[in-house]
Design a protein around this motif. Structure first.
Motif, mmCIF file in Angstrom:
data_model
loop_
_atom_site.group_PDB
_atom_site.id
_atom_site.type_symbol
_atom_site.label_atom_id
_atom_site.label_comp_id
_atom_site.label_asym_id
_atom_site.label_seq_id
_atom_site.Cartn_x
_atom_site.Cartn_y
_atom_site.Cartn_z
ATOM 1 N N GLY A 302 70.522 47.861 71.962
ATOM 2 C CA GLY A 302 71.453 47.938 70.852
ATOM 3 C C GLY A 302 70.711 47.895 69.530
ATOM 4 O O GLY A 302 69.511 47.587 69.459
ATOM 5 N N ALA A 303 71.426 48.174 68.452
ATOM 6 C CA ALA A 303 70.808 48.237 67.136
ATOM 7 C C ALA A 303 70.207 46.889 66.719
ATOM 8 O O ALA A 303 69.074 46.824 66.227
ATOM 9 N N GLN A 304 70.948 45.800 66.959
ATOM 10 C CA GLN A 304 70.452 44.486 66.548
ATOM 11 C C GLN A 304 69.212 44.091 67.344
ATOM 12 O O GLN A 304 68.241 43.564 66.792
ATOM 13 N N GLU A 305 69.228 44.360 68.653
ATOM 14 C CA GLU A 305 68.085 44.005 69.496
ATOM 15 C C GLU A 305 66.850 44.825 69.120
ATOM 16 O O GLU A 305 65.730 44.296 69.033
ATOM 17 N N ALA A 306 67.066 46.135 68.913
ATOM 18 C CA ALA A 306 65.941 46.997 68.534
ATOM 19 C C ALA A 306 65.368 46.572 67.180
ATOM 20 O O ALA A 306 64.139 46.544 66.968
ATOM 21 N N ASN A 307 66.228 46.217 66.239
ATOM 22 C CA ASN A 307 65.780 45.763 64.927
ATOM 23 C C ASN A 307 64.964 44.482 65.039
ATOM 24 O O ASN A 307 63.897 44.352 64.427
ATOM 25 N N ALA A 308 65.447 43.528 65.839
ATOM 26 C CA ALA A 308 64.750 42.245 65.973
ATOM 27 C C ALA A 308 63.369 42.419 66.590
ATOM 28 O O ALA A 308 62.373 41.860 66.100
ATOM 29 N N LEU A 309 63.253 43.212 67.661
ATOM 30 C CA LEU A 309 61.965 43.399 68.334
ATOM 31 C C LEU A 309 60.992 44.178 67.450
ATOM 32 O O LEU A 309 59.807 43.818 67.344
ATOM 33 N N ALA A 310 61.481 45.256 66.814
ATOM 34 C CA ALA A 310 60.595 46.050 65.959
ATOM 35 C C ALA A 310 60.128 45.237 64.761
ATOM 36 O O ALA A 310 58.952 45.288 64.369
ATOM 37 N N LEU A 311 61.017 44.444 64.194
ATOM 38 C CA LEU A 311 60.663 43.636 63.033
ATOM 39 C C LEU A 311 59.691 42.526 63.418
ATOM 40 O O LEU A 311 58.750 42.223 62.678
ATOM 41 N N ALA A 312 59.881 41.925 64.591
ATOM 42 C CA ALA A 312 58.980 40.853 65.042
ATOM 43 C C ALA A 312 57.571 41.378 65.268
ATOM 44 O O ALA A 312 56.578 40.760 64.846
ATOM 45 N N ALA A 313 57.463 42.545 65.936
ATOM 46 C CA ALA A 313 56.144 43.111 66.226
ATOM 47 C C ALA A 313 55.398 43.459 64.945
ATOM 48 O O ALA A 313 54.207 43.141 64.781
ATOM 49 N N THR A 314 56.086 44.101 64.023
ATOM 50 C CA THR A 314 55.418 44.502 62.786
ATOM 51 C C THR A 314 55.184 43.316 61.849
ATOM 52 O O THR A 314 54.248 43.333 61.054
ATOM 53 N N ALA A 315 56.005 42.264 61.959
ATOM 54 C CA ALA A 315 55.813 41.080 61.112
ATOM 55 C C ALA A 315 54.508 40.381 61.441
ATOM 56 O O ALA A 315 53.762 39.953 60.543
ATOM 57 N N VAL A 316 54.180 40.257 62.722
ATOM 58 C CA VAL A 316 52.928 39.626 63.134
ATOM 59 C C VAL A 316 51.733 40.429 62.623
ATOM 60 O O VAL A 316 50.778 39.887 62.062
ATOM 61 N N HIS A 338 49.323 30.249 59.234
ATOM 62 C CA HIS A 338 49.765 31.408 58.459
ATOM 63 C C HIS A 338 50.758 32.255 59.252
ATOM 64 O O HIS A 338 51.759 32.748 58.704
ATOM 65 N N GLN A 339 50.491 32.421 60.544
ATOM 66 C CA GLN A 339 51.403 33.215 61.374
ATOM 67 C C GLN A 339 52.755 32.518 61.534
ATOM 68 O O GLN A 339 53.805 33.167 61.498
ATOM 69 N N LEU A 340 52.732 31.195 61.683
ATOM 70 C CA LEU A 340 53.996 30.462 61.803
ATOM 71 C C LEU A 340 54.803 30.569 60.515
ATOM 72 O O LEU A 340 56.031 30.748 60.543
ATOM 73 N N GLN A 341 54.112 30.456 59.380
ATOM 74 C CA GLN A 341 54.814 30.630 58.104
ATOM 75 C C GLN A 341 55.322 32.059 57.972
ATOM 76 O O GLN A 341 56.419 32.300 57.461
ATOM 77 N N GLY A 342 54.511 33.015 58.455
ATOM 78 C CA GLY A 342 54.940 34.409 58.425
ATOM 79 C C GLY A 342 56.174 34.644 59.269
ATOM 80 O O GLY A 342 57.034 35.467 58.927
ATOM 81 N N LEU A 343 56.294 33.910 60.393
ATOM 82 C CA LEU A 343 57.472 34.046 61.246
ATOM 83 C C LEU A 343 58.727 33.501 60.558
ATOM 84 O O LEU A 343 59.830 34.002 60.780
ATOM 85 N N LEU A 344 58.557 32.486 59.730
ATOM 86 C CA LEU A 344 59.693 31.993 58.950
ATOM 87 C C LEU A 344 60.161 33.048 57.948
ATOM 88 O O LEU A 344 61.361 33.243 57.731
ATOM 89 N N VAL A 345 59.175 33.724 57.333
ATOM 90 C CA VAL A 345 59.529 34.821 56.434
ATOM 91 C C VAL A 345 60.203 35.935 57.227
ATOM 92 O O VAL A 345 61.161 36.559 56.777
ATOM 93 N N PHE A 346 59.683 36.182 58.451
ATOM 94 C CA PHE A 346 60.300 37.176 59.339
ATOM 95 C C PHE A 346 61.762 36.824 59.616
ATOM 96 O O PHE A 346 62.635 37.695 59.633
ATOM 97 N N ALA A 347 62.031 35.542 59.837
ATOM 98 C CA ALA A 347 63.410 35.124 60.105
ATOM 99 C C ALA A 347 64.323 35.446 58.930
ATOM 100 O O ALA A 347 65.459 35.902 59.109
ATOM 101 N N CYS A 348 63.801 35.243 57.715
ATOM 102 C CA CYS A 348 64.593 35.596 56.523
ATOM 103 C C CYS A 348 64.841 37.100 56.483
ATOM 104 O O CYS A 348 65.961 37.563 56.200
ATOM 105 N N GLY A 349 63.791 37.866 56.780
ATOM 106 C CA GLY A 349 63.935 39.317 56.797
ATOM 107 C C GLY A 349 64.885 39.781 57.873
ATOM 108 O O GLY A 349 65.675 40.721 57.668
ATOM 109 N N LEU A 350 64.838 39.123 59.015
ATOM 110 C CA LEU A 350 65.746 39.475 60.101
ATOM 111 C C LEU A 350 67.194 39.225 59.692
ATOM 112 O O LEU A 350 68.092 40.017 60.008
ATOM 113 N N GLY A 351 67.405 38.137 58.971
ATOM 114 C CA GLY A 351 68.753 37.835 58.501
ATOM 115 C C GLY A 351 69.269 38.903 57.554
ATOM 116 O O GLY A 351 70.432 39.332 57.655
#
Length: 407
Positions: A302-316, A338-351
């Motif tokens: 689905g669109a939400q799942e594809a967005n989450a996976l693509a965003l997570a991969a490129t965020a790292v 740095h990666q953990l902080q980046g994942l928090l930023v990723f969470a904001c972007g995912l939202g």
């Protein structure tokens, strides 16, 4: 630097104000006459002066003639280097000099010596930091063939376009620098050959230093043995290397400006602008990778799942690339944090992106994957700005950086 030997038959009396450095390589035919001409002209100036012959790896009688000149004249010194290179010779000569103002002059004396006093006067007064002779200034008078004229003008146009140079002539063999300025700039200059003075001027200008230009009368030396093709290729490589170093903020411009009291908005903001450019390049690549992954995953998810996976991969990958190239961190220290902080930023972007998808669905129903990509790209522009601010002010702030970088 390579070891060098300095020779002077006499020790100059008093404080030397001007040190005229002449880099030479196999110049036995012109050396004596040129040095005598320079000495005669220096006697008309009200400053204690010295001529330093920087002999870089000559294989003819240049070295012998240079030492004979130093033996006859108390105001002539010789610097002998085992390796060839104009930049290398100038680095050694300027680094060892005790003069207030250091001058570089070609041995062929293509430039009229009457320009010497206008060249050094702004440096002696403290008004300017470097001075250059310009053959391309509006009031300059030059005599040279169309081939060299075209090459010179093309090169300087390239410098203005690629490295944002503001001075008009990088390669005229007639330059001067204050010794205190040289002490700060020379350790930053990597090139040892023909690109040396261009690199020196670019770094000085980017640091906010004052460069004074003097229009000169200049006559081309028909006996010049400069390999134009080889020199042009080396200059292009030097431009690429220096441009990349400036882009990554590897040259401590603000430190030089601060040490010399020339801090300007341009020099102080150099690191920020460089970070923004590199961050933008990383962002473009990340966005392209995100779009490709999203379209590939959207066919199965689905669109939400594809967005989450693509965003997570490129965020790292984005955090790792910005850590290394934008903010200059190397090694494993702090990488996990740095990666953990980046994942928090990723969470904001995912939202943000998930909210954009939800809004589109609520308004239009199911959308075409390409329409979704366009919408998500727009949302990611906002996320990108947010990511840069958080990376600069939070993730990569107050942590050890690799030597040579500046904020």
């Amino acid at each position: 630097m390579t070891a060098a030997t300095t020779y002077a038959e006499h020790t100059p009396v008093g404080t030397t104000v001007l040190d005229i450095v002449i880099p030479v390589h196999n110049e036995e035919r012109t050396l004596v006459q040129s040095v005598e001409t320079i000495r005669k002209h220096l006697q008309t100036l009200p400053y204690a002066s010295r001529v330093t012959i920087a002999d870089n790896a000559s294989t003819d009688a240049t070295g012998l003639l240079a030492h004979q000149l130093a033996h006859r004249h108390p105001d002539v010194a010789v610097l002998s280097l085992a390796q060839k290179g104009r930049g290398r010779a100038l680095k050694h000569a300027w680094s060892q000099s005790d003069a207030a103002v250091l001058v570089y002059m070609d041995v062929d004396l293509s430039t009229d010596l009457n320009a010497l006093l206008p060249l050094v006067a702004p440096l002696l007064s403290g008004h300017s930091d470097l001075a250059i002779g310009s053959r391309l200034a509006r009031t300059a008078r030059t005599t040279r063939g169309p081939k060299r004229e075209l090459i010179s003008r093309t090169y300087n146009v390239m410098l203005r376009g690629a490295l944002r140079a503001r001075f008009s002539d990088a390669q005229c063999g007639f330059k001067a620098i204050r010794r205190d300025v040289a002490e700060h700039l020379l350790p930053l200059i990597e090139d040892d050959e023909w690109f040396f003075d261009t690199e020196l001027l670019i770094v000085a200008e980017r640091a906010g230093l004052r460069i004074h230009e003097v229009p000169v009368d200049w006559i081309d030396d028909p006996d010049s043995r400069v390999d134009i093709v080889r020199t042009a290729a080396a200059d292009l490589r030097g431009m690429g290397r220096l441009g990349w170093a400036l882009l990554r903020g590897r040259v401590p411009l603000a430190d030089v400006a601060g040490a010399l009291g020339r801090t300007t908005a341009r020099s102080a903001g150099g690191r920020l602008s460089a970070q923004m450019v590199v961050f933008a390049l990383v962002g473009i690549l990340s966005t392209l990778a995100y779009g490709v992954l999203y379209v590939a995953l959207r066919g199965r998810l689905g669109a939400q799942e594809a967005n989450a996976l693509a965003l997570a991969a490129t965020a790292v990958a984005n955090t790792a690339a910005n850590r290394r190239f934008t903010f200059g961190f190397r090694g494993p220290e702090g990488a996990l944090r740095h990666q953990l902080q980046g994942l928090l930023v990723f969470a904001c972007g995912l939202g943000v992106t998930s909210g954009a998808l939800w809004t589109m669905r609520a308004v239009r129903g199911d959308g075409h994957p390409l329409v979704e990509v366009v919408l998500l790209t727009g949302a990611n522009l906002f996320v990108t700005v947010m990511r840069f601010v958080l990376m600069r002010l939070w993730i990569f702030r107050g942590t050890r950086r690799e030597p040579g970088t500046a904020v």
